[in-house]
Design a protein around this motif. Sequence first.
Motif, PDB file in Angstrom:
ATOM      1  N   LYS A 140       1.481 -18.501 -15.894  1.00 13.54           N
ATOM      2  CA  LYS A 140       0.901 -18.112 -16.726  1.00 13.54           C
ATOM      3  C   LYS A 140      -0.517 -17.112 -16.308  1.00 13.54           C
ATOM      4  O   LYS A 140      -0.628 -17.192 -15.090  1.00 13.54           O
ATOM      5  CB  LYS A 140      -0.032 -19.168 -17.637  1.00 13.54           C
ATOM      6  N   PRO A 141      -1.079 -16.064 -17.085  1.00 16.15           N
ATOM      7  CA  PRO A 141      -2.017 -15.387 -16.333  1.00 16.15           C
ATOM      8  C   PRO A 141      -3.323 -16.242 -16.238  1.00 16.15           C
ATOM      9  O   PRO A 141      -3.491 -17.075 -17.581  1.00 16.15           O
ATOM     10  CB  PRO A 141      -2.422 -14.119 -17.266  1.00 16.15           C
ATOM     11  N   ILE A 142      -4.279 -15.894 -15.582  1.00 14.28           N
ATOM     12  CA  ILE A 142      -5.507 -16.702 -15.431  1.00 14.28           C
ATOM     13  C   ILE A 142      -6.715 -15.518 -15.498  1.00 14.28           C
ATOM     14  O   ILE A 142      -6.805 -14.734 -15.266  1.00 14.28           O
ATOM     15  CB  ILE A 142      -6.002 -17.263 -13.955  1.00 14.28           C
ATOM     16  N   ILE A 143      -7.343 -15.863 -17.091  1.00 14.74           N
ATOM     17  CA  ILE A 143      -8.203 -15.074 -17.580  1.00 14.74           C
ATOM     18  C   ILE A 143      -9.554 -15.651 -17.461  1.00 14.74           C
ATOM     19  O   ILE A 143      -9.884 -16.600 -18.265  1.00 14.74           O
ATOM     20  CB  ILE A 143      -8.057 -14.743 -19.308  1.00 14.74           C
ATOM     21  N   THR A 144     -10.394 -15.249 -16.360  1.00  8.61           N
ATOM     22  CA  THR A 144     -11.696 -15.436 -16.408  1.00  8.61           C
ATOM     23  C   THR A 144     -12.470 -14.352 -16.233  1.00  8.61           C
ATOM     24  O   THR A 144     -12.084 -13.353 -15.955  1.00  8.61           O
ATOM     25  CB  THR A 144     -12.034 -16.476 -15.143  1.00  8.61           C
ATOM     26  N   GLU A 145     -13.975 -14.483 -16.237  1.00  8.04           N
ATOM     27  CA  GLU A 145     -14.791 -13.443 -15.960  1.00  8.04           C
ATOM     28  C   GLU A 145     -14.442 -12.729 -14.475  1.00  8.04           C
ATOM     29  O   GLU A 145     -14.575 -11.406 -14.493  1.00  8.04           O
ATOM     30  CB  GLU A 145     -16.132 -13.832 -16.119  1.00  8.04           C
ATOM     31  N   LYS A 146     -14.403 -13.535 -13.518  1.00  3.77           N
ATOM     32  CA  LYS A 146     -13.965 -12.790 -12.144  1.00  3.77           C
ATOM     33  C   LYS A 146     -12.820 -12.154 -12.205  1.00  3.77           C
ATOM     34  O   LYS A 146     -12.748 -10.925 -11.551  1.00  3.77           O
ATOM     35  CB  LYS A 146     -13.957 -13.980 -11.059  1.00  3.77           C
ATOM     36  N   SER A 147     -11.644 -12.922 -12.937  1.00  2.00           N
ATOM     37  CA  SER A 147     -10.460 -11.952 -12.727  1.00  2.00           C
ATOM     38  C   SER A 147     -10.445 -10.733 -13.732  1.00  2.00           C
ATOM     39  O   SER A 147      -9.810  -9.859 -13.197  1.00  2.00           O
ATOM     40  CB  SER A 147      -9.320 -13.134 -13.368  1.00  2.00           C
ATOM     41  N   MET A 148     -11.120 -10.632 -14.557  1.00  2.00           N
ATOM     42  CA  MET A 148     -11.221  -9.545 -15.326  1.00  2.00           C
ATOM     43  C   MET A 148     -12.059  -8.450 -14.889  1.00  2.00           C
ATOM     44  O   MET A 148     -11.484  -7.192 -15.218  1.00  2.00           O
ATOM     45  CB  MET A 148     -11.985  -9.882 -16.868  1.00  2.00           C
ATOM     46  N   THR A 149     -13.036  -8.719 -14.060  1.00  2.00           N
ATOM     47  CA  THR A 149     -13.644  -7.558 -13.329  1.00  2.00           C
ATOM     48  C   THR A 149     -12.746  -6.968 -11.796  1.00  2.00           C
ATOM     49  O   THR A 149     -12.767  -6.061 -11.774  1.00  2.00           O
ATOM     50  CB  THR A 149     -14.791  -8.160 -12.642  1.00  2.00           C
ATOM     51  N   ALA A 150     -11.802  -8.201 -11.544  1.00  2.00           N
ATOM     52  CA  ALA A 150     -10.889  -7.455 -10.378  1.00  2.00           C
ATOM     53  C   ALA A 150      -9.675  -6.584 -11.047  1.00  2.00           C
ATOM     54  O   ALA A 150      -9.444  -5.770 -10.169  1.00  2.00           O
ATOM     55  CB  ALA A 150     -10.467  -8.797  -9.652  1.00  2.00           C
TER      56      ALA A 150
END
Length: 99
Positions: free
Chosen positions: A12-22
Amino acid sequence: MADLKYYDIIQKPIITEKSMTAMEEKKYTFAVHTEATKAQIKEAVEKLFEGTKVAKVNTMNLDGKTRRRGRTVGKTAKSKKAIVKLTEDSKDIEIFEGL
């Protein structure tokens, strides 16, 4: 080691604030099978998402957390996370668009 198919590797994809900015740097984060290698993860991303070319794969092994229920102490399951960097001429991954 288990015989892993490319559709079993990426869970599954991991959707966090940090991963969204990356994602602005074309880096995408996935939860992957614990026995998957970097080469298998690269192959799975390129096969699952058409038009993508992987430049680099970073992986992290995460140990299970210790949990208590009364006096009994246990651990949650361990997991593995992969950060996949795409090349500049590669297409974006569609499942992350619109988030």
